[in-house]
Design an enzyme around this catalytic site. Structure first.
Site, short mmCIF file in Angstrom:
data_model
loop_
_atom_site.label_atom_id
_atom_site.label_comp_id
_atom_site.label_asym_id
_atom_site.label_seq_id
_atom_site.Cartn_x
_atom_site.Cartn_y
_atom_site.Cartn_z
CG ASP A 162 -0.83 -8.48 4.00
OD1 ASP A 162 0.23 -8.68 4.62
OD2 ASP A 162 -0.91 -7.72 3.02
CE LYS A 211 2.26 -7.48 2.75
NZ LYS A 211 1.36 -6.63 2.00
CB CYS A 262 -1.00 -8.48 -0.44
SG CYS A 262 -1.31 -6.72 -0.16
N1 TIU Z 1 -3.21 -7.50 1.57
C1 TIU Z 1 -3.81 -7.01 0.48
O1 TIU Z 1 -4.12 -7.76 -0.45
N2 TIU Z 1 -4.09 -5.64 0.46
C2 TIU Z 1 -5.15 -5.12 -0.24
O2 TIU Z 1 -5.34 -3.90 -0.22
N3 TIU Z 1 -5.95 -5.97 -0.93
C3 TIU Z 1 -7.12 -5.68 -1.58
O3 TIU Z 1 -7.64 -6.57 -2.25
N4 TIU Z 1 -7.65 -4.48 -1.46
#
Ligand code: TIU
Length: 224
Positions: free
Chosen positions: A25, A130, A163
């Site tokens: 991500d 995802k 994530c």
């Molecule tokens: N990719 C991921 O970690 N999504 C999140 O929403 N992370 C946060 O720390 N908010």
């Protein structure tokens, strides 16, 4: 040829032929102002430190010829894959699907959903879209890894305790050896970053191993 990687809580032996780098991500929506991360009230500048180590890791992985997998968190434009429990959560300045300076927040195809240019996927590298925090839930990742006999995952990205952690927990239960590359991960909370890494290595490596980008890069260079 199997190689030994220094890691916590113990060295790990892995074969580059059955290893994948999974970059979680590294999207504009989390890293740049005006995206999902910022909408939740976070200081997105805290994630910048993870970018150079992740770039060096990506270069080394490509040079070593190991499988590189990128993931992106996001949703269909009609939000059909976004459960109300996620859409309604918290008090963000803009909710998932609402417009922002990088397009609709966390929506596939919008500018904010893209991986940052510094870590842009190359042709042939799988990009896993995802809807959840974990990269295995409701995606083709398991099939991609199984098709290539992958046994070990080098994992980095954002955020460490959300994530990255969810994906590592999913992978661990599926039998993968996971090495989290600590300095190539980032969090909006330094405390959660440190705790997230400590949770991986606790209890003899309950979810996997933690190493550093320089150590992994050196190991991959030595393998070629
Ligand atoms: N990719 C991921 O970690 N999504 C999140 O929403 N992370 C946060 O720390 N908010």
């Amino acid at each position: 040829m199997p190689i030994v990687l220094e890691a916590e809580p113990s060295p790990i032996v892995f074969d580059p032929a059955t290893t994948a780098l999974v970059i979680i991500d590294m999207q504009r929506d989390f890293i740049e102002p005006g995206g999902f991360g910022a909408s939740l009230g976070n200081d997105v500048a805290l994630l910048a430190a993870a970018i150079p180590p992740a770039m060096r890791l990506l270069d080394a992985a490509r040079a070593a010829g190991i499988l590189v997998v990128h993931t992106r968190e996001g949703h269909e434009p009609d939000l059909s894959d976004a459960p109300p429990a996620k859409l309604e959560r918290g008090e963000p300045t803009a909710r998932i699907g609402e417009p922002g300076p990088m397009g609709r927040i966390l929506i596939r195809g919008e500018p904010g959903h893209a991986i940052i240019p510094a870590l842009a996927p190359r042709a042939g590298e799988p990009v896993i879209d995802k809807p959840g925090k974990g990269a295995f839930y409701a995606t083709e990742l398991g099939g991609v890894l199984t098709a290539r006999d992958i046994a070990t995952l080098l994992v980095c990205g954002v955020t460490t305790e959300v994530c990255v952690h969810t994906t590592v927990r999913e992978a661990n239960d599926r039998g993968y050896r996971c090495v989290v590359v600590g300095d190539a991960c980032g969090s909006y909370s330094p405390d959660f970053h440190a705790a997230g890494l400590a949770m991986i290595t606790a209890q003899g490596g309950i979810f996997g191993w933690v190493s550093e980008s320089a150590t992994v890069v050196a190991a991959l260079r030595g393998s070629t």
